[in-house]
Write a protein that holds these residues in place. Structure first.
Motif, PDB file in Angstrom:
ATOM      1  N   TRP A 183       0.838  -1.195   0.000  1.00 25.79           N
ATOM      2  CA  TRP A 183       0.000   0.000   0.000  1.00 25.79           C
ATOM      3  C   TRP A 183       0.873   1.245   0.000  1.00 25.79           C
ATOM      4  O   TRP A 183       0.989   1.954   1.009  1.00 25.79           O
ATOM      5  CB  TRP A 183      -0.918  -0.007   1.229  1.00 25.79           C
ATOM      6  CG  TRP A 183      -1.930  -1.105   1.205  1.00 25.79           C
ATOM      7  CD1 TRP A 183      -3.130  -1.105   0.576  1.00 25.79           C
ATOM      8  CD2 TRP A 183      -1.820  -2.377   1.855  1.00 25.79           C
ATOM      9  NE1 TRP A 183      -3.789  -2.295   0.773  1.00 25.79           N
ATOM     10  CE2 TRP A 183      -3.007  -3.103   1.557  1.00 25.79           C
ATOM     11  CE3 TRP A 183      -0.849  -2.990   2.652  1.00 25.79           C
ATOM     12  CZ2 TRP A 183      -3.213  -4.389   2.032  1.00 25.79           C
ATOM     13  CZ3 TRP A 183      -1.052  -4.276   3.110  1.00 25.79           C
ATOM     14  CH2 TRP A 183      -2.229  -4.955   2.814  1.00 25.79           C
TER      15      TRP A 183
ATOM     16  N   THR B  71       2.392   5.061  -0.789  1.00 28.28           N
ATOM     17  CA  THR B  71       1.781   6.383  -0.716  1.00 28.28           C
ATOM     18  C   THR B  71       1.114   6.719  -2.050  1.00 28.28           C
ATOM     19  O   THR B  71       1.730   6.610  -3.108  1.00 28.28           O
ATOM     20  CB  THR B  71       2.836   7.447  -0.374  1.00 28.28           C
ATOM     21  OG1 THR B  71       3.466   7.100   0.869  1.00 28.28           O
ATOM     22  CG2 THR B  71       2.203   8.821  -0.257  1.00 28.28           C
ATOM     23  N   GLY B  72      -0.171   7.100  -2.007  1.00 30.82           N
ATOM     24  CA  GLY B  72      -0.911   7.429  -3.217  1.00 30.82           C
ATOM     25  C   GLY B  72      -1.388   6.219  -3.990  1.00 30.82           C
ATOM     26  O   GLY B  72      -1.680   6.324  -5.187  1.00 30.82           O
ATOM     27  N   TYR B  73      -1.504   5.063  -3.307  1.00 27.20           N
ATOM     28  CA  TYR B  73      -1.869   3.824  -4.023  1.00 27.20           C
ATOM     29  C   TYR B  73      -3.282   3.891  -4.622  1.00 27.20           C
ATOM     30  O   TYR B  73      -3.589   3.189  -5.591  1.00 27.20           O
ATOM     31  CB  TYR B  73      -1.757   2.619  -3.094  1.00 27.20           C
ATOM     32  CG  TYR B  73      -2.790   2.534  -2.001  1.00 27.20           C
ATOM     33  CD1 TYR B  73      -3.972   1.821  -2.180  1.00 27.20           C
ATOM     34  CD2 TYR B  73      -2.597   3.188  -0.782  1.00 27.20           C
ATOM     35  CE1 TYR B  73      -4.921   1.756  -1.173  1.00 27.20           C
ATOM     36  CE2 TYR B  73      -3.540   3.126   0.217  1.00 27.20           C
ATOM     37  CZ  TYR B  73      -4.703   2.403   0.020  1.00 27.20           C
ATOM     38  OH  TYR B  73      -5.644   2.342   1.017  1.00 27.20           O
ATOM     39  N   LYS B  74      -4.160   4.737  -4.035  1.00 30.36           N
ATOM     40  CA  LYS B  74      -5.531   4.826  -4.546  1.00 30.36           C
ATOM     41  C   LYS B  74      -5.574   5.393  -5.958  1.00 30.36           C
ATOM     42  O   LYS B  74      -6.507   5.123  -6.717  1.00 30.36           O
ATOM     43  CB  LYS B  74      -6.376   5.686  -3.610  1.00 30.36           C
ATOM     44  CG  LYS B  74      -6.607   5.045  -2.237  1.00 30.36           C
ATOM     45  CD  LYS B  74      -7.487   5.927  -1.359  1.00 30.36           C
ATOM     46  CE  LYS B  74      -7.713   5.286   0.004  1.00 30.36           C
ATOM     47  NZ  LYS B  74      -8.550   6.141   0.884  1.00 30.36           N
ATOM     48  N   GLU B  75      -4.573   6.183  -6.311  1.00 36.31           N
ATOM     49  CA  GLU B  75      -4.522   6.763  -7.657  1.00 36.31           C
ATOM     50  C   GLU B  75      -3.713   5.904  -8.622  1.00 36.31           C
ATOM     51  O   GLU B  75      -3.594   6.231  -9.808  1.00 36.31           O
ATOM     52  CB  GLU B  75      -3.911   8.166  -7.613  1.00 36.31           C
ATOM     53  CG  GLU B  75      -4.790   9.230  -6.972  1.00 36.31           C
ATOM     54  CD  GLU B  75      -4.811   9.136  -5.461  1.00 36.31           C
ATOM     55  OE1 GLU B  75      -3.788   8.726  -4.880  1.00 36.31           O
ATOM     56  OE2 GLU B  75      -5.860   9.451  -4.857  1.00 36.31           O
ATOM     57  N   MET B  76      -3.126   4.793  -8.124  1.00 41.83           N
ATOM     58  CA  MET B  76      -2.274   3.953  -8.954  1.00 41.83           C
ATOM     59  C   MET B  76      -3.078   2.818  -9.575  1.00 41.83           C
ATOM     60  O   MET B  76      -4.071   2.350  -9.016  1.00 41.83           O
ATOM     61  CB  MET B  76      -1.122   3.371  -8.121  1.00 41.83           C
ATOM     62  CG  MET B  76      -0.189   4.417  -7.538  1.00 41.83           C
ATOM     63  SD  MET B  76       0.985   3.722  -6.339  1.00 41.83           S
ATOM     64  CE  MET B  76       1.944   2.624  -7.397  1.00 41.83           C
ATOM     65  N   THR B  77      -2.627   2.356 -10.739  1.00 47.99           N
ATOM     66  CA  THR B  77      -3.245   1.196 -11.367  1.00 47.99           C
ATOM     67  C   THR B  77      -2.796  -0.079 -10.652  1.00 47.99           C
ATOM     68  O   THR B  77      -1.790  -0.088  -9.936  1.00 47.99           O
ATOM     69  CB  THR B  77      -2.849   1.103 -12.846  1.00 47.99           C
ATOM     70  OG1 THR B  77      -1.422   0.893 -12.939  1.00 47.99           O
ATOM     71  CG2 THR B  77      -3.211   2.379 -13.594  1.00 47.99           C
TER      72      THR B  77
END
Length: 597
Positions: free
Chosen positions: A509, A511-517
């Motif tokens: 997880w 940093t910024g994983y929500k915006e990653m594919t």
């Protein structure tokens, strides 16, 4: 001398020392040499011939065979105290400090950088002390990788050996390409990069063909240069921070708008700090080389204790002080800092610090030292990997047809050196457009390998002390006991396990994983955590293949005598008691110095 001991074939001479203990069969630890005759050229050619030794008694158990084979390895004992001091320092001061620290500064900030390296230095202390105790008692081929087989478990030993060999296999091409990129700082055309790669490659291979003495002398010179550079930077950095040249800097980069940490939330700051441990592991890798070199040391009882203790203090001072100054002189928002551990000399925070504050000439000096540091670490890679592969075979893990245990008359593990050197040819990817991708995956293979190695050393020390207790023996028979004791090894192992858990969280997880594919998250995970599943597969695969489901060798069954060089343990106890009495009679400042250094 017992029938199970190795004997040298006709035409060779053997000298040996015998280890004895009440109720334990003596085991020799021979040093092999050969009679030379004829011209120098003929002697040179003959030096590549194998030291032929007779097979061991087939009635021996597997554990007995491994212990005797590694204890009687015909490696030369040419390393002196000055070599040991510089081998560990040289292995741990390289591109990880000069270049990789820039990546940590960018992702964690100056405070996160110091926290990560500071915590790492504490378990490095525990590991070094534990390794010193084991290496003084058992200066055997393969060092700590052999201890894993003897004191923990055969499958754990297999995984530890393979992990350590792979780590240094990938470090060699990585470091050579680093050296070729470094010359770009002076505007060297890219078309000449292959030439520099070939030059660095040849220098490293040739040094190792001179045997352990050539390696030791080269590391001695390389390390003096690196240490001098770091000391010079520390002096210069203090002057810059205090405003001797230009305005006063102080803690400017620790406050707004820069900040001591990277990230707006506690979670982001924590992940940034945790990311430092991977680069710190890469930077400190090599500090354990002093234990691997114990088998080729003339008098480990005298040289290893001070080497282990002093190596920790020197490395810690060099790293902590210099990185503190880096955090004061370079902003973590500086665009010149690299975003990974790949190496670009112009991105070195040491160079950036000097260039940003108007220092002329010294940046080029630092880049020359970076080239030397790369040669040093590459040199250590060939040395460490070749010795590990030899011990890997001596422990029965490699097929006989590979002949990895081949040691020539000059004491060189020749097949191991050849395999490591051939793998090093990957350095010629410097001319490829995909060098960045290859770099990242080579780094992934070696990323957490050092942490596994250090945790294994702490575990071996814990198991060894458990065996002493179970067999009714005490630490008064140890030539050197770890100053932090077995409690230090428990602490080191515990912290390393916590780091593995934290790194898993950071890898899965980021940093910024929500915006990653999904693909980017998976790639990020394996780039950080690839070495852990490889070690796990090796361990479980060996368990399944051998159908051995025990976790630990019973403490009462461990062999804690084979491989010792001391002739008489009772006399050794008396000598140790006398030495302790002499130290106790000295002034307190001398006692403190002896304890710490």
């Amino acid at each position: 001398m017992s029938d199970i001991e190795k004997q040298v074939k006709s035409g060779y001479e053997e000298t040996s020392s015998t280890v004895s203990h009440t109720g334990v069969n003596p085991v020799s630890s021979p040093i092999y040499s050969y009679k030379t005759s004829g011209s120098k050229w003929q002697n040179f050619r003959d030096s590549f011939k194998r030291v032929e030794i007779e097979e061991l008694d087939p009635n021996l158990t597997e554990a007995e065979r491994v212990a005797i084979a590694t204890a009687n390895s015909p490696l030369k004992r040419h390393l002196k105290n000055r070599h040991l001091q510089m081998i560990a320092i040289g292995g741990a001061i390289g591109t990880g400090l000069f270049v990789g620290s820039g990546s940590s500064l960018r992702t964690a900030g100056p405070a996160g950088l110091l926290i990560g390296y500071g915590i790492s230095s504490t378990f490095i202390l525990c590991m070094i002390c534990a390794l010193g105790e084991l290496a003084v008692e058992f200066p055997v081929s393969g060092g700590f990788t052999t201890y894993c087989t003897r004191f923990v478990d055969e499958s754990f030993g297999f995984a530890a050996n393979l992990n350590y060999a792979i780590q240094w296999l990938v470090v060699l091409p990585l470091e050579i390409v680093a050296a070729s990129i470094t010359v770009n700082y002076w505007g060297t055309p890219k078309k000449y990069r292959d030439g520099f790669v070939a030059l660095f490659y040849v220098v490293i291979v040739v040094i190792n063909l001179f045997g352990v003495k050539g390696y030791g002398e080269a590391e001695f010179v390389f390390s003096i240069i690196k240490v001098t550079c770091v000391i010079g930077f520390i002096i210069c950095g203090i002057c810059l921070v205090c405003g001797v040249r230009g305005g006063y800097i102080g803690g400017t980069y620790w406050h707004a708008p820069y900040g001591a940490f990277v990230g707006d939330t506690p979670g982001a700051r924590f992940k940034g700090t945790m990311s430092v441990f991977t680069s710190a592991a890469f930077a400190f890798a090599g500090s354990e080389l002093v234990g691997l070199a114990s088998a080729e040391t003339a008098n480990p009882r005298k040289t290893l204790p001070s080497a282990c203790k002093q190596v920790f203090w020197r490395i810690t001072i060099f790293y902590i002080v210099s990185l503190t100054l880096i955090g004061l002189l370079v902003s973590h928002k500086d665009s010149r800092l690299i975003g990974s551990s790949s190496v670009d000399a112009a991105a070195s925070p040491f160079v950036i610090a000097l260039v940003s504050h108007g220092i002329k000439g010294l940046p080029s000096v630092v880049n020359v030292v970076i080239c030397i540091a790369v040669l040093s670490v590459g040199n250590s890679a060939v040395y460490a990997c070749s010795r590990t592969l030899s011990a890997f075979s001596e422990q029965g893990y490699a097929p006989k047809w590979m002949n990895l245990e081949y040691v020539d008359r000059a004491g060189r593990p020749l097949v191991g050196i050849i395999i490591t050197s051939v793998f090093g040819l990957l350095c010629f990817i410097a001319a490829s457009d995909k060098e960045g991708d290859v770099f990242n995956w080579l780094m992934a293979l070696s990323g957490l390998s050092s942490l596994f190695t250090w945790g294994g050393i702490c575990l071996c020390h814990i198991r060894f002390r458990r065996a002493l207790s179970a067999q009714g023996r005490a630490t008064d028979e140890l030539s050197f006991a770890s100053p932090v004791g077995v409690g230090g090894s428990y602490y080191g192992l515990f912290v390393i396990i916590l780091v593995f858990i934290a790194e898993f969280w950071v890898a899965a997880w980021p940093t910024g994983y929500k915006e990653m594919t999904t693909g980017a998250i998976v790639e990020n995970f394996f780039e950080i955590y690839l070495s852990f599943p490889i070690v796990l597969v090796c361990y479980l695969g060996h368990k399944i293949y051998k159908r051995n489901w025990t976790i630990f060798i019973p403490a009462s069954d461990m062999d804690i005598d084979t491989g010792r060089r001391e002739v008489d343990l009772e006399q050794l106890k008396a000598d140790i008691a006398q030495e302790k009495a002499e130290i106790a009679a000295k002034p307190i400042y001398k006692r403190v110095w002896h304890l710490l250094c």
